[in-house]
Design a protein around this motif. Structure first.
Motif, short mmCIF file in Angstrom:
data_model
loop_
_atom_site.label_atom_id
_atom_site.label_comp_id
_atom_site.label_asym_id
_atom_site.label_seq_id
_atom_site.Cartn_x
_atom_site.Cartn_y
_atom_site.Cartn_z
N PRO A 1 0.40 -1.34 0.15
CA PRO A 1 0.56 -0.11 0.29
C PRO A 1 1.30 1.51 -0.23
CG PRO A 1 -1.02 -1.10 1.20
CD PRO A 1 0.11 -2.04 1.33
N VAL A 2 1.60 1.09 1.11
CA VAL A 2 2.68 2.33 0.51
C VAL A 2 3.39 2.53 -1.18
CG1 VAL A 2 4.56 3.48 1.68
CG2 VAL A 2 3.50 2.40 2.91
N ALA A 3 3.81 1.96 -0.94
CA ALA A 3 4.45 1.77 -2.42
C ALA A 3 3.66 2.05 -3.39
CB ALA A 3 5.05 0.60 -3.22
N ALA A 4 2.35 1.66 -3.63
CA ALA A 4 1.25 1.93 -4.38
C ALA A 4 0.30 3.36 -3.71
CB ALA A 4 0.34 1.51 -4.35
N GLU A 5 1.26 4.21 -3.02
CA GLU A 5 0.67 5.89 -2.62
C GLU A 5 2.50 6.33 -3.02
OE1 GLU A 5 -1.00 9.14 -0.71
OE2 GLU A 5 -1.75 7.40 -1.45
N LEU A 6 3.31 6.12 -2.17
CA LEU A 6 4.42 6.74 -3.16
C LEU A 6 4.84 7.23 -4.97
CD1 LEU A 6 6.67 7.96 -1.95
CD2 LEU A 6 7.77 5.76 -1.96
N SER A 7 3.91 6.20 -5.15
CA SER A 7 3.91 6.08 -6.89
C SER A 7 3.48 7.04 -7.61
CB SER A 7 4.00 4.69 -7.47
OG SER A 7 2.42 4.49 -7.45
N ARG A 8 2.34 7.95 -6.60
CA ARG A 8 1.57 9.00 -7.05
C ARG A 8 2.13 10.12 -6.56
NH1 ARG A 8 -2.09 10.48 -4.20
NH2 ARG A 8 -2.59 11.70 -5.15
N HIS A 9 3.69 9.96 -5.89
CA HIS A 9 4.33 11.44 -5.79
C HIS A 9 5.57 10.88 -6.64
CE1 HIS A 9 1.28 12.31 -2.84
NE2 HIS A 9 1.23 11.31 -2.17
N VAL B 1 15.41 9.91 16.98
CA VAL B 1 14.23 8.89 16.58
C VAL B 1 13.34 9.88 16.14
CG1 VAL B 1 12.27 8.29 17.76
CG2 VAL B 1 14.06 7.89 18.53
N ARG B 2 12.39 10.04 15.01
CA ARG B 2 11.47 10.89 14.30
C ARG B 2 10.16 10.42 14.50
NH1 ARG B 2 12.57 14.03 8.26
NH2 ARG B 2 9.85 14.45 8.32
N ARG B 3 9.52 11.03 15.75
CA ARG B 3 8.13 11.11 16.29
C ARG B 3 6.56 11.62 14.94
NH1 ARG B 3 11.00 10.92 20.09
NH2 ARG B 3 11.58 9.24 21.51
N ALA B 4 6.01 10.90 14.68
CA ALA B 4 5.06 11.36 13.98
C ALA B 4 3.29 10.67 13.81
CB ALA B 4 5.07 11.18 12.42
N ARG B 5 2.08 11.07 13.82
CA ARG B 5 1.28 10.61 13.69
C ARG B 5 1.13 9.55 12.02
NH1 ARG B 5 -3.88 11.80 11.26
NH2 ARG B 5 -5.96 10.78 11.56
N LEU B 6 1.62 8.34 12.13
CA LEU B 6 1.48 7.79 10.82
C LEU B 6 -0.07 6.19 11.26
CD1 LEU B 6 5.53 6.02 11.95
CD2 LEU B 6 3.76 8.38 10.72
N VAL B 7 -0.57 6.05 11.95
CA VAL B 7 -2.12 6.06 11.99
C VAL B 7 -2.64 6.79 12.45
CG1 VAL B 7 -2.79 3.38 13.71
CG2 VAL B 7 -0.48 3.89 13.77
N TYR C 1 -2.96 -0.14 11.85
CA TYR C 1 -2.18 -0.54 11.06
C TYR C 1 -2.08 1.52 10.89
CZ TYR C 1 -4.43 -4.67 10.00
OH TYR C 1 -5.45 -6.12 10.82
N LEU C 2 -0.61 1.18 10.27
CA LEU C 2 -0.03 2.07 9.34
C LEU C 2 -1.17 2.59 8.19
CD1 LEU C 2 3.96 1.15 9.30
CD2 LEU C 2 3.43 2.78 11.15
N ASP C 3 -0.45 4.44 8.24
CA ASP C 3 -1.07 4.83 7.18
C ASP C 3 -0.44 5.45 6.12
OD1 ASP C 3 -4.24 6.17 6.18
OD2 ASP C 3 -2.51 7.27 5.82
N ALA C 4 -0.76 5.04 4.87
CA ALA C 4 -0.06 4.61 3.80
C ALA C 4 0.04 6.06 3.31
CB ALA C 4 -0.39 3.94 2.58
N LEU D 1 2.88 8.09 6.14
CA LEU D 1 3.61 7.59 6.35
C LEU D 1 4.50 7.89 4.97
CD1 LEU D 1 6.09 5.73 6.75
CD2 LEU D 1 5.01 3.65 6.28
N CYS D 2 3.77 8.05 3.84
CA CYS D 2 4.15 8.73 2.87
C CYS D 2 4.34 10.12 3.10
CB CYS D 2 3.77 8.54 1.60
SG CYS D 2 3.76 6.88 0.64
N ARG D 3 3.88 11.37 3.38
CA ARG D 3 4.26 11.73 3.55
C ARG D 3 5.47 12.26 4.65
NH1 ARG D 3 0.49 15.35 8.17
NH2 ARG D 3 1.51 13.62 9.35
N GLU D 4 5.48 11.61 5.40
CA GLU D 4 7.47 11.70 6.54
C GLU D 4 8.27 11.57 5.87
OE1 GLU D 4 7.76 13.01 9.83
OE2 GLU D 4 5.44 13.49 8.98
#
Length: 369
Positions: free
Chosen positions: A21-29, A343-349, A354-357, A360-363
């Protein structure tokens, strides 16, 4: 906004489906992400192909290319549907061979729906595979895409990377997929209790029961019957690609068999250390059967050990969700700081667990310095 064709060169070491899912989302960017995929799996439908032809595993490669496929192009949805199709798991051998024959002849509805020239390319590959496959080959659950990849591999003097490149072009994959090595090797692990397990399918907790003692070490072997370590060279093009990355990522996924397995071929770790870009590890949320008894600190220690030696660094950052209670054992911030790992802390869920694609891609596309 940066156009996708000029996007970041993020390099992932992965395999399996966790990152799809992350690969698919990242391919948009970005169209420049590189997915380095392990070729050492010994389970699923790849196992029968490896048994029959003595070849690297192609299942994870096929799955990642499908995740990157550009479904907006005419004919591509039909091609993706065909290449992602699996023969039934519970059909009789005669029925399986008859269904494969209908794909090879182009009469199966999924094949008939594909326009030319792709229709002829795929049917020719499947016809060639039928001519090459052993009489006793078990086709139950076989992926049509895996059979096409295998046909190409066998017809191109058993060279995997050119076939992967052609297969990616068939669906206009929006990113680069590269096998970490072109070798018929297998994974072997040693557990804390002294047990040695040969074969990825025997320790992932999928085909066999999960490990009940922590994994201490992992290496490559030439055979499922012999745990003797072997040296496997990295794919020749990969070191230069690693050196040119903007960001190197050890992502979520089966920690040992999908992620760390990519560091085993000779030359990978050295290239990572030599790369000037930041290197980030994204620990899994929840339970990975391969990580029995291992905390995030244990995972980082293993990563540093496998990627260590010589000059340079193999890890600079941990990217984690802002809720650290999601990680078994927590995040060892003080220990990491002593090692120089930030350590980089961010909203990922967005919807637990589950991690949100998208998040995660934004980070990953952000600034790392």
């Amino acid at each position: 906004m940066v156009p996708p064709d000029a996007g970041s060169r993020i390099l992932f070491f992965s395999g399996g489906t966790a990152l799809a899912p992350v690969a698919a989302e990242l391919s948009r960017h970005t169209r420049n992400a590189v997915h380095v995929i392990t070729t050492f799996d010994s389970g699923g439908s790849s196992a029968e192909l490896r048994r029959a032809f003595g070849m690297p595993a192609v299942g994870d490669i096929r799955a990642r290319i499908m995740a990157l496929a550009d479904r907006s192009l005419e004919g591509n949805p039909e091609t993706v549907a065909l290449l992602g199709h699996r023969l039934p798991k519970d059909a009789a051998p005669e029925a399986l061979r008859a269904e494969l024959a209908s794909f090879a002849s182009g009469t199966h509805p999924l094949a008939a729906a594909i326009p030319e020239p792709m229709h002829e390319v795929i049917t020719q590959h499947l016809s060639a595979f039928r001519a090459l496959m052993p009489a006793d080959m078990d086709l139950a659950g076989a992926s049509i895409g895996n059979l096409v990849l295998t046909s190409g591999y066998l017809s191109l003097d058993r060279q995997l990377e050119p076939v992967v490149r052609v297969f990616s072009g068939m669906v206009q994959a929006r990113g680069v997929v590269l096998p970490v090595a072109d070798a018929c090797a297998h994974l072997c692990v040693k557990l804390e209790n002294g047990e040695v397990i040969v074969g990825q399918h025997r320790f992932t907790g999928k085909a066999a029961g999960p490990v009940t003692s922590p994994i201490l070490d992992m290496w490559l072997t030439a055979s499922l019957d012999d745990p003797t370590p072997v040296t496997v060279p990295v794919h020749p093009r990969l070191p230069a690609i690693i050196h040119g990355a903007d960001l190197i990522c050890y992502p979520v996924g089966s920690f040992f068999s999908s992620v760390m397995a990519n560091l085993l071929p000779d030359g990978v770790s050295r290239a990572i250390r030599e790369a000037a870009c930041p290197k980030v590890f994204i620990p899994n949320l929840g339970t990975d059967p391969e990580l029995f008894g291992l905390s995030v600190q244990d995972q980082v220690a293993y990563l540093l050990r496998l990627g260590g030696g010589g000059g340079g660094r193999s890890l600079d950052w941990l990217l984690v969700d802002e809720d650290e209670s999601r990680y078994p054992g927590g995040i060892p911030s003080v220990w990491l700081s002593r090692l120089g790992v930030r350590v980089r802390r961010a909203r990922l869920v967005a919807e637990p667990p589950y991690l949100d694609a998208g998040l995660l891609c934004r980070e990953l596309l952000g600034v790392w310095k």
